[in-house]
Design an enzyme around this catalytic site. Structure first.
Site, PDB file in Angstrom:
ATOM      1  N   ASP A   1      -0.897  18.463  23.937  1.00 30.06           N
ATOM      2  CA  ASP A   1      -0.771  17.377  24.896  1.00 30.06           C
ATOM      3  C   ASP A   1       0.162  17.730  26.046  1.00 30.06           C
ATOM      4  O   ASP A   1      -0.195  17.576  27.221  1.00 30.06           O
ATOM      5  CB  ASP A   1      -0.265  16.123  24.175  1.00 30.06           C
ATOM      6  CG  ASP A   1       0.086  14.995  25.122  1.00 30.06           C
ATOM      7  OD1 ASP A   1      -0.781  14.140  25.366  1.00 30.06           O
ATOM      8  OD2 ASP A   1       1.233  14.963  25.630  1.00 30.06           O
TER       9      ASP A   1
ATOM     10  N   THR B   1      -2.124  11.923  26.794  1.00 29.85           N
ATOM     11  CA  THR B   1      -3.321  12.719  27.050  1.00 29.85           C
ATOM     12  C   THR B   1      -4.111  12.933  25.771  1.00 29.85           C
ATOM     13  O   THR B   1      -5.348  12.858  25.768  1.00 29.85           O
ATOM     14  CB  THR B   1      -2.941  14.071  27.694  1.00 29.85           C
ATOM     15  OG1 THR B   1      -2.288  13.831  28.946  1.00 29.85           O
ATOM     16  CG2 THR B   1      -4.176  14.929  27.948  1.00 29.85           C
ATOM     17  N   ASP B   2      -3.418  13.177  24.666  1.00 25.14           N
ATOM     18  CA  ASP B   2      -4.087  13.266  23.366  1.00 25.14           C
ATOM     19  C   ASP B   2      -4.829  11.972  23.044  1.00 25.14           C
ATOM     20  O   ASP B   2      -5.991  11.986  22.622  1.00 25.14           O
ATOM     21  CB  ASP B   2      -3.058  13.520  22.263  1.00 25.14           C
ATOM     22  CG  ASP B   2      -2.849  15.000  21.967  1.00 25.14           C
ATOM     23  OD1 ASP B   2      -3.692  15.815  22.377  1.00 25.14           O
ATOM     24  OD2 ASP B   2      -1.845  15.335  21.323  1.00 25.14           O
ATOM     25  N   ILE B   3      -4.145  10.858  23.203  1.00 26.04           N
ATOM     26  CA  ILE B   3      -4.727   9.571  22.836  1.00 26.04           C
ATOM     27  C   ILE B   3      -5.948   9.262  23.702  1.00 26.04           C
ATOM     28  O   ILE B   3      -6.992   8.831  23.204  1.00 26.04           O
ATOM     29  CB  ILE B   3      -3.675   8.459  22.951  1.00 26.04           C
ATOM     30  CG1 ILE B   3      -2.572   8.674  21.912  1.00 26.04           C
ATOM     31  CG2 ILE B   3      -4.305   7.078  22.769  1.00 26.04           C
ATOM     32  CD1 ILE B   3      -1.334   7.825  22.140  1.00 26.04           C
TER      33      ILE B   3
ATOM     34  N   GLY C   1      -8.846  11.299  22.606  1.00 30.67           N
ATOM     35  CA  GLY C   1      -9.451  10.726  21.412  1.00 30.67           C
ATOM     36  C   GLY C   1     -10.321   9.527  21.726  1.00 30.67           C
ATOM     37  O   GLY C   1     -11.399   9.344  21.139  1.00 30.67           O
TER      38      GLY C   1
END
Length: 441
Positions: free
Chosen positions: A184, A212-214, A217
Site C-alpha cells: 500500500d 489504497t489497499d482497501i 479490495g
C-alpha cells in the site's frame, strides 16, 4: 454455480426511515441492532451471494478485504493459508489476542471465512479439486508465481471454465513494473497520494490506514460481482486484473483531472481544500473542529452564527472564488473565533446548521459516539479461543437483502479437516496422510 438475478422492488412505509433504521426495526432482518449481540452464523436466501463459493488465496489487506465483503454478502469463503505460517497479518502486532495469539490487525479483514492450510506447491491436486467446486478464485501473488504451481489462470480455466479468477497485484500483469511486489505505502507513494497528503510546509505523509489497499479490495469485489453477472449470460468465467498503482491513480480524482486538463501540479494542503474555503479543521480549546462551507449561502449562515454577519459582504469573501484567493486572511479570522470555545460547545451551537461541521475524534471517541452506538455498527462475534472478538460490521444496509458479520476471523487451519472431508469427500486416513506429509495443517 449461479448468482441470483438482481430484482427491483419498492419498499413502502419507510419514506421517513433510513435503510439502516429499517433494518434495525425489522425483526426479520435485524443484522445491525445491538453491538453486544452475537450475530447469527446462518446464510439464508436474503444473502445475495448465497450459493457462491470463493477460494481465497490472498494475504495482508487488499485481497482479504475484498473476500470479506463477499463473505458479508453470503458467499462461502475458503481462505487457503500456508501451513504453520498463515497470513502475514496474523503476526502484525501488537496488539495480539490473548489466547490465539493472532494480531488484532488480522481481525479487521477476515471475518466470515474458513481457514484451510494447504501447501500450494505440493498440494496442487487438492487445489484443483477445490477450484472445480468454486465460482471465484482471488489471489494476490506476484504475477507469474502461481503459474509455477499450475495455478495460473490459463491452467485452472482448463479445470473450471466458469471460474472467475481475480488477480490483485501491485502493478498489474503487464508493464515494466509487473513483476515487482506491491504494498500500500509504495503504491501510495508512486501514485501521488503521499505527495498531496500532509501539511503544506511538511514532508509527504501516509494516510492513517491502508486506503489504497482497501480501495483496491473494493474495486476487486465490484469487478467480481460484475463478472458473476456476466457469467449468467455467457456461461464463461474470466480473468480480472486489479492493481494498487492504478487504483491509487484513480483515487486522485479532481487532483488528477486538474493536472491532466490544466497542467496544474498539486501540493499539500493539510486538512484544507484546494478549491473550497473554508473547508478545514480549526483548533478549539480542547481539540479540533472541521468546518466546511460548500456554497455562498452556507458561508453566510456560518458567519451569522459566529456573529460576523458583515464578512460575506466584503468583496474579498463574497464568492468562493474570492475566498480561495484571500484564504489566509479568512482562515486567520475564523481560527481566532473558533479557538475560544470547546469542540463540544461549538457542535451544540451549530446544531441544525446548513453547513457541515464535525469534531476531529480520537478512535476512542469514534466508538463512544452516540450515533455509532445507535446504529449498532460494532459487532461481537464468538471466537474459537478468545471467547469473543469485536469487529466493525458492514457499512452498507439493504432494505431486503442481508449483509452481515456472522463468524469471527478463523484460527489458522481451523477448518482444514471440515473442508477436505465435507467438500472434497476425503476420509480420515487420507487427511491424516496429507498432514503427515506436511501438505496440510
Amino acid at each position: 454455480m449461479w448468482i441470483q438475478r438482481l430484482r427491483c422492488s419498492t419498499v413502502a412505509s419507510i419514506t421517513r426511515q433510513s435503510l439502516r433504521s429499517f433494518a434495525v426495526a425489522s425483526s426479520s432482518n435485524n443484522t445491525n441492532f445491538d453491538s453486544g449481540n452475537h450475530e447469527t452464523t446462518a446464510v439464508d436466501d436474503r444473502h445475495p451471494l448465497k450459493g457462491i463459493r470463493v477460494l481465497d488465496l490472498t494475504r495482508i489487506v487488499a485481497g482479504p478485504y475484498c473476500t470479506m465483503v463477499l463473505g458479508d454478502l453470503g458467499a462461502e469463503v475458503i481462505k487457503v493459508e500456508r501451513p504453520h505460517f498463515g497470513d502475514e497479518a496474523r503476526k502484525w502486532g501488537p496488539p495480539f489476542l490473548q489466547h490465539s495469539g493472532d494480531a488484532a490487525y488480522f481481525l479487521a479483514q477476515n471475518r466470515n471465512k474458513q481457514s484451510v492450510c494447504i501447501d500450494v506447491k505440493r498440494g496442487q491436486k487438492i487445489m484443483h479439486e477445490l477450484i472445480e467446486r468454486c465460482d471465484v478464485l482471488v489471489e494476490n501473488y506476484v504475477p507469474g508465481t502461481l503459474d509455477r504451481y499450475k495455478l495460473g489462470y490459463e491452467q485452472v480455466r482448463q479445470v473450471n471454465p466458469q471460474l472467475i479468477y481475480c488477480t490483485i497485484s501491485g502493478y498489474g500483469s503487464v508493464g515494466p513494473y509487473a513483476k515487482r511486489p506491491g504494498y500500500d505505502v509504495i503504491a501510495s507513494s508512486m501514485g501521488g497520494l503521499l505527495h498531496i497528503t500532509g501539511q503544506p510546509d511538511g514532508p509527504p505523509s501516509k494516510v492513517g490506514v491502508a486506503v489504497t489497499d482497501i480501495a483496491t479490495g473494493l474495486f476487486a469485489h465490484g469487478a467480481i460481482l460484475a463478472a458473476l453477472l456476466q457469467r449468467q449470460r455467457t456461461q464463461r468465467g474470466q480473468k480480472i486484473d486489479v492493481d494498487l498503482l492504478s487504483t491509487c491513480a484513480s483515487l486522485l480524482i479532481n487532483v488528477g483531472s486538474n493536472y491532466l486538463n490544466a497542467g496544474t501540479e498539486a501540493k499539500r494542503w493539510g486538512t484544507a481544500h484546494s478549491s473550497i474555503v473554508p473547508y478545514q479543521s480549526f483548533k478549539t480549546v480542547d481539540g479540533y473542529l472541521t468546518v466546511g462551507a460548500g456554497s455562498d449561502a452556507q458561508f453566510v449562515e456560518l458567519c451569522q452564527r459566529l456573529k460576523i454577519a458583515e464578512v460575506p459582504q466584503n468583496d474579498k469573501f463574497k464568492t468562493n472564488k474570492d475566498r480561495v484567493k484571500n484564504r489566509d486572511e479568512l482562515v486567520e479570522l475564523l481560527s481566532k473565533i473558533l479557538a475560544k470555545d470547546t469542540s463540544k460547545n461549538w457542535m451544540n451551537y451549530f446544531e441544525g446548521a446548513s453547513f457541515v461541521v464535525g469534531p476531529v475524534n480520537s478512535i476512542r471517541e469514534v466508538f463512544d459516539d452516540e450515533h455509532i452506538k445507535a446504529i449498532g455498527l460494532v459487532k461481537t462475534l464468538p471466537h474459537a479461543k478468545d471467547e469473543s472478538v469485536k469487529v466493525v460490521g458492514p457499512p452498507v444496509v439493504y432494505s431486503e437483502a442481508r449483509n452481515d458479520a456472522r463468524t469471527a476471523p478463523p484460527m489458522l487451519g481451523e477448518h482444514t479437516d471440515e473442508v477436505l472431508s465435507k467438500l472434497l469427500g476425503y476420509d480420515a486416513d487420507k487427511i491424516a496422510s496429507l498432514r503427515e506429509q506436511r501438505i496440510i495443517q
